[in-house]
Design an enzyme around this catalytic site. Structure first.
Site, short mmCIF file in Angstrom:
data_model
loop_
_atom_site.label_atom_id
_atom_site.label_comp_id
_atom_site.label_asym_id
_atom_site.label_seq_id
_atom_site.Cartn_x
_atom_site.Cartn_y
_atom_site.Cartn_z
CG ASP A 1 -2.28 -0.65 0.93
OD1 ASP A 1 -2.52 -1.03 -0.24
OD2 ASP A 1 -3.07 -0.82 1.87
CG HIS B 1 -3.59 1.52 -4.39
ND1 HIS B 1 -4.86 1.12 -4.71
CD2 HIS B 1 -3.05 0.52 -3.65
CE1 HIS B 1 -5.09 -0.07 -4.18
NE2 HIS B 1 -4.01 -0.46 -3.54
CE LYS C 1 -28.33 9.06 5.21
NZ LYS C 1 -27.79 10.25 5.95
#
Length: 478
Positions: free
Chosen positions: A115, A138, A281
């Site tokens: 990462d 990435h 949301k």
């Protein structure tokens, strides 16, 4: 400029010292005491890896779940630990596979560095970048940063002192990418076909069963306070490398039939976390505001400096210079919000996030396909954005477990045989479109009062209901 110069270039193996000997321990919140080999610690002690301390693992979830403040730094260390543990168990259970210390060390490093290439705000940054560079990822940036790290910190002599060569570095990059450096579907170069199963440990593009997922689900579960019953130790102990009954009989990691439910739980939990947190949301609302702020700041000025080239870049072009990209962390939120970088509009949008003056949620529609351009254009006339959410098992409409290989005891004897996966049920797909009303940022008054009043919301909802009806969609409320 070399930032870190090794003091010892001797060959560890020649001195009878195992290259896998644990030289430092980390007290991890998920895995408790983690011991890592010397090479991993040398990588951790570089500025390029330490940058991960400044990148939130879950990006904008932090504004919804206040305890979701863990970083990429600890996730990469956890993934590194699990990757090495998995490789060691395979070697112990099947010495005939010929897994050596160098293979295991490379798997450790692949998990540690997988990462490195993430930008600010987690995957929101990739959505921003895709608008400017469709090939951006990435994983590819992680590969470039690994090269940059080795060069800037003069790490190649350290790699060599551990018996690793340039070909082993290629192997590590392929572990990070999940495919050959030449592209998907091309032959791996880092290891021969007899060891291609090692590529399934960190980033498994075929079945999605990998230690990256194991660590982030366990870590996110703890920080989000969302329970999971998935047990990675059982998966490790019931894994074997066998010849696939199809795909030309290639060697692959297979899982015992009796842990099918445990593997199903892995994907159930992933989908649940997407529904409750990753694509919540409010998370999607704040992500849209971050994207609007980044796009506005990107068009205003170049404020990212690349020391290697002596040039200044805007946000979307900083990745062209690794030394500039490495300056990008979650700290750009503060630069834009409090230090005047990126212009007034971006500052206002980010300030609204801080003051919880968010875009208004008008409702949602259930989608069966990608929204039509005519629909999004009609909504845009009312300053309304349709943000899609798509919750599955990571392979679209397919169940990735149908690509896995399983095994069972052969008539109760010690021998085993590989079997094709039985038909796992299709994932319970959920595809929604959240309808969000943007603030009219350009019309900010001198008191910075750009909130949307209730009358505006009511009239907009009525218009949106008509538009949705024209496309045979029903606007619903939660």
């Amino acid at each position: 400029m070399v930032l870190f110069k090794p003091q010892f270039n001797f060959n560890l193996e020649a001195r009878g010292v195992s290259i896998l000997k644990k030289t430092r321990f980390y007290n991890d919140a998920v895995h408790k005491a983690i011991g890592l080999p010397d090479l991993c610690n040398r990588i951790i002690d570089t500025p390029q890896f330490q940058r991960l301390r400044c990148l939130m693992q879950l990006g904008m979830c932090y504004f919804v779940y206040p305890s979701a403040c863990h970083k990429r730094f600890e996730h990469c260390i956890g993934t590194c630990y699990l990757a090495g543990k998995c490789a060691k168990i395979l070697r112990k259970n099947q010495p005939e596979l010929g897994i050596d210390d160098k293979d295991i060390l490379c798997v450790y490093v692949g998990g540690l560095c997988h990462d490195l290439g993430h930008g600010p705000f987690s995957h929101t940054w990739e959505h921003f970048m895709k608008k400017h560079d469709k090939d951006y990822s990435h994983e590819f940036m992680s590969r470039l940063i690994l090269d940059h790290m080795i060069e800037k910190n003069d790490l190649m002599p350290i790699f060599q002192s551990h018996g690793l060569t340039r070909n082993d570095v290629t192997f590590i990059k392929e572990i990070i990418l999940g495919h050959s450096l030449d592209g998907e579907g091309m032959e791996f170069k880092g290891r021969p076909a007899a060891k291609h199963f090692l590529y399934e440990i960190v980033s498994n593009s075929r079945t999605k069963i990998d230690v990256d997922k194991f660590d982030y689900l366990l870590r996110d579960s703890k920080q989000l306070n969302l329970k999971t019953s998935f047990d990675y130790k059982r998966v490790f102990n019931e894994s074997r490398v066998l010849r696939s009954p199809d795909h030309g009989g290639e060697l692959r990691i297979a899982y015992r039939q009796k842990i099918r439910q445990n593997l199903e739980e892995l994907f159930h939990q992933r989908a649940a976390f997407h529904q409750k947190a990753y694509q919540h949301k409010d998370t999607k609302i704040i992500e849209l505001m971050i994207l609007d702020g980044l796009n506005s700041a990107n068009s205003e000025e170049k404020f990212v400096y690349g020391p290697d080239t002596g040039k200044w870049y805007n946000l979307s072009s900083a990745h062209k210079d690794i030394s500039a990209f490495l300056k990008l962390t979650d700290a750009i939120f503060e630069l834009i919000c409090n230090w005047g970088k990126g212009g007034v509009q971006a500052e206002t949008i980010f300030g609204n996030i801080v003051h919880r003056n968010l875009y208004k949620f008008l409702g949602f529609v259930n989608l069966t396909d990608n929204p039509q351009k005519e629909l999004t254009d009609a909504l845009a006339e009312h300053n309304v954005v349709l943000v899609s959410t798509h919750i599955d098992y990571g392979s679209g409409s397919e169940n990735p477990l149908n690509s896995a290989i399983f095994y069972c005891k052969d008539n109760g004897r010690d021998s085993v045989r590989a079997v094709k996966a039985k038909n796992f049920p299709m994932p319970l797909l959920e595809k929604k479109g959240f309808l969000l009303l943007r603030h009219s940022i350009p019309e900010i008054d001198e008191n910075n009062n750009n909130e949307v009043n209730e009358t505006d919301i009511t009239s907009t909802v009525e218009e949106v209901e008509k538009i949705c009806g024209n496309f045979k969609l029903e606007l619903q409320q939660e």
